[in-house]
Scaffold this motif. Structure first.
Motif, mmCIF file in Angstrom:
data_model
loop_
_atom_site.group_PDB
_atom_site.id
_atom_site.type_symbol
_atom_site.label_atom_id
_atom_site.label_comp_id
_atom_site.label_asym_id
_atom_site.label_seq_id
_atom_site.Cartn_x
_atom_site.Cartn_y
_atom_site.Cartn_z
ATOM 1 N N LEU A 108 10.058 1.396 -9.774
ATOM 2 C CA LEU A 108 8.675 1.689 -10.120
ATOM 3 C C LEU A 108 7.824 0.457 -9.926
ATOM 4 O O LEU A 108 8.254 -0.657 -10.144
ATOM 5 C CB LEU A 108 8.574 2.143 -11.577
ATOM 6 C CG LEU A 108 9.340 3.416 -11.938
ATOM 7 C CD1 LEU A 108 9.150 3.706 -13.406
ATOM 8 C CD2 LEU A 108 8.883 4.586 -11.103
ATOM 9 N N SER A 109 6.586 0.670 -9.537
ATOM 10 C CA SER A 109 5.648 -0.440 -9.429
ATOM 11 C C SER A 109 4.378 -0.062 -10.139
ATOM 12 O O SER A 109 4.098 1.115 -10.370
ATOM 13 C CB SER A 109 5.354 -0.768 -7.967
ATOM 14 O OG SER A 109 4.778 0.353 -7.319
ATOM 15 N N SER A 110 3.564 -1.074 -10.486
ATOM 16 C CA SER A 110 2.336 -0.825 -11.222
ATOM 17 C C SER A 110 1.192 -1.575 -10.573
ATOM 18 O O SER A 110 1.368 -2.667 -10.031
ATOM 19 C CB SER A 110 2.500 -1.279 -12.679
ATOM 20 O OG SER A 110 1.264 -1.206 -13.349
ATOM 21 N N CYS A 111 0.024 -0.982 -10.626
ATOM 22 C CA CYS A 111 -1.158 -1.640 -10.113
ATOM 23 C C CYS A 111 -1.737 -2.612 -11.125
ATOM 24 O O CYS A 111 -2.638 -3.384 -10.807
ATOM 25 C CB CYS A 111 -2.238 -0.597 -9.779
ATOM 26 S SG CYS A 111 -1.734 0.570 -8.503
ATOM 27 N N VAL B 34 6.130 16.215 -14.050
ATOM 28 C CA VAL B 34 6.090 15.878 -12.622
ATOM 29 C C VAL B 34 5.307 14.589 -12.441
ATOM 30 O O VAL B 34 4.149 14.493 -12.855
ATOM 31 C CB VAL B 34 5.443 17.012 -11.799
ATOM 32 C CG1 VAL B 34 5.424 16.644 -10.316
ATOM 33 C CG2 VAL B 34 6.184 18.328 -12.010
ATOM 34 N N ALA B 35 5.958 13.595 -11.832
ATOM 35 C CA ALA B 35 5.331 12.291 -11.634
ATOM 36 C C ALA B 35 5.145 12.022 -10.139
ATOM 37 O O ALA B 35 6.077 12.238 -9.350
ATOM 38 C CB ALA B 35 6.189 11.194 -12.246
ATOM 39 N N PRO B 36 3.978 11.551 -9.747
ATOM 40 C CA PRO B 36 3.727 11.256 -8.331
ATOM 41 C C PRO B 36 4.299 9.901 -7.921
ATOM 42 O O PRO B 36 3.585 9.035 -7.403
ATOM 43 C CB PRO B 36 2.193 11.276 -8.253
ATOM 44 C CG PRO B 36 1.759 10.812 -9.588
ATOM 45 C CD PRO B 36 2.770 11.344 -10.571
ATOM 46 N N VAL B 37 5.589 9.721 -8.145
ATOM 47 C CA VAL B 37 6.291 8.497 -7.755
ATOM 48 C C VAL B 37 7.647 8.885 -7.186
ATOM 49 O O VAL B 37 8.149 9.980 -7.438
ATOM 50 C CB VAL B 37 6.497 7.536 -8.950
ATOM 51 C CG1 VAL B 37 5.179 7.063 -9.512
ATOM 52 C CG2 VAL B 37 7.347 8.182 -10.025
ATOM 53 N N LYS B 38 8.221 7.978 -6.432
ATOM 54 C CA LYS B 38 9.529 8.217 -5.831
ATOM 55 C C LYS B 38 10.538 7.249 -6.427
ATOM 56 O O LYS B 38 10.386 6.031 -6.298
ATOM 57 C CB LYS B 38 9.446 8.040 -4.312
ATOM 58 C CG LYS B 38 10.688 8.470 -3.558
ATOM 59 C CD LYS B 38 10.438 8.411 -2.057
ATOM 60 C CE LYS B 38 11.656 8.924 -1.295
ATOM 61 N NZ LYS B 38 11.398 8.912 0.173
ATOM 62 N N LEU B 39 11.555 7.778 -7.092
ATOM 63 C CA LEU B 39 12.593 6.923 -7.660
ATOM 64 C C LEU B 39 13.597 6.519 -6.590
ATOM 65 O O LEU B 39 13.746 7.185 -5.565
ATOM 66 C CB LEU B 39 13.325 7.648 -8.791
ATOM 67 C CG LEU B 39 12.516 8.007 -10.037
ATOM 68 C CD1 LEU B 39 13.447 8.537 -11.109
ATOM 69 C CD2 LEU B 39 11.732 6.821 -10.559
ATOM 70 N N GLY C 231 9.647 14.843 -1.642
ATOM 71 C CA GLY C 231 8.659 13.937 -1.080
ATOM 72 C C GLY C 231 8.428 12.765 -2.009
ATOM 73 O O GLY C 231 9.357 12.049 -2.385
ATOM 74 N N ASP C 232 7.199 12.576 -2.417
ATOM 75 C CA ASP C 232 6.853 11.484 -3.330
ATOM 76 C C ASP C 232 6.694 11.962 -4.770
ATOM 77 O O ASP C 232 6.081 11.270 -5.588
ATOM 78 C CB ASP C 232 5.564 10.807 -2.872
ATOM 79 C CG ASP C 232 5.751 10.034 -1.574
ATOM 80 O OD1 ASP C 232 6.879 9.568 -1.335
ATOM 81 O OD2 ASP C 232 4.790 9.920 -0.802
ATOM 82 N N LEU C 233 7.250 13.120 -5.085
ATOM 83 C CA LEU C 233 7.181 13.652 -6.445
ATOM 84 C C LEU C 233 8.559 13.616 -7.087
ATOM 85 O O LEU C 233 9.551 14.004 -6.472
ATOM 86 C CB LEU C 233 6.655 15.088 -6.447
ATOM 87 C CG LEU C 233 5.234 15.326 -5.940
ATOM 88 C CD1 LEU C 233 4.915 16.818 -5.955
ATOM 89 C CD2 LEU C 233 4.220 14.557 -6.778
ATOM 90 N N SER C 234 8.615 13.164 -8.339
ATOM 91 C CA SER C 234 9.854 13.195 -9.116
ATOM 92 C C SER C 234 9.664 14.137 -10.291
ATOM 93 O O SER C 234 8.624 14.121 -10.957
ATOM 94 C CB SER C 234 10.204 11.792 -9.632
ATOM 95 O OG SER C 234 10.484 10.923 -8.553
#
Length: 230
Positions: free
Chosen positions: A19-22, A65-70, A46-49
């Motif tokens: 995970l990364s953060s802005c 549903v998170a818009p991140v890719k683990l 895709g880019d959803l976990s």
């Protein structure tokens, strides 16, 4: 559930899964998650976990549903994790929704083993401190402190085979690490155990009792309309 693991530091989650953060480092305090839950990583598209969990033993399954890719080289599908997250304004805790995923950490995954507890004669002298044990669907979850030893031993849960035919199954927290007997309890420990084998074999099951070293006993009634999570 957020209350269950709030005694442990959010910042001390040990393994961050890609995970990364802005946010800048100075903004970390403002970006602490609203909720922390033990969940099952059920899908990546895709880019959803996608994660699922149950608020309580027989609650409906909640889908997040998170818009991140683990990083699936580290975490496989059906793995149990702890996640910290925020929900959109107006969404109540336990409702299925999209989320802002703040953190994700691996925990110990296992099933409750069915064996004679006599195989573990020293289970009651283990140097551990169970802070919280709770049921969600087919999972028995715990948060604990274990010794700060270089030799890491997992806590296993053992259902005494002799109790499977009764209406109350006895489950014991077993931790075998004699080398850490005098070490301070500073290792934060999370785990989730699948109870599916207990549900299949204990046909008269009405309750489980969890026995921890030092005489601590936690009792849970098993609800007839139990809805197992995936």
């Amino acid at each position: 559930m957020k209350q269950s693991i709030s005694f442990l530091s959010i910042i001390s989650l040990l393994i961050i899964l890609g995970l990364s953060s802005c946010n800048k480092e100075d903004d970390n305090i403002q970006n602490l998650p609203t909720y922390m839950d033990m969940v099952t990583f059920t899908e990546q598209s895709g880019d959803l976990s996608v994660f699922t969990f149950q608020v309580s033993q027989d609650a409906p399954i909640t889908t997040l549903v998170a818009p991140v890719k683990l990083n699936t080289e580290i975490v496989k599908l059906d793995t149990r994790l702890i996640i910290g997250y925020n929900v959109p304004e107006g969404v109540k805790y336990g409702e299925s929704t999209t989320i802002e995923l703040i953190s994700a950490a691996l925990i110990y995954n296992d099933t409750v083993k069915i064996e004679p507890i006599s195989k573990y004669p020293l289970w009651d002298v283990a140097n551990i401190n169970l802070q919280k044990v709770w049921l969600t669907g087919q999972y028995l979850n715990l948060a604990a402190y274990t010794p700060s030893s270089t030799y890491k031993t997992e806590i296993i849960m053992v259902a005494d085979e002799s109790t499977l035919d009764s209406d109350t199954v006895k489950i014991y927290a077993v931790y075998d690490n004699n080398s850490a007997s005098g070490a301070p309890l500073t290792r934060e420990y999370y785990a989730s155990y699948n109870l599916c084998d207990i549900f299949k074999r204990a046909t008269n099951l009405k309750a489980i009792s969890v026995y921890a070293p030092g005489g601590k006993i936690l009792n849970f009634n098993i609800k007839a309309n139990l809805t197992p999570a995936n």
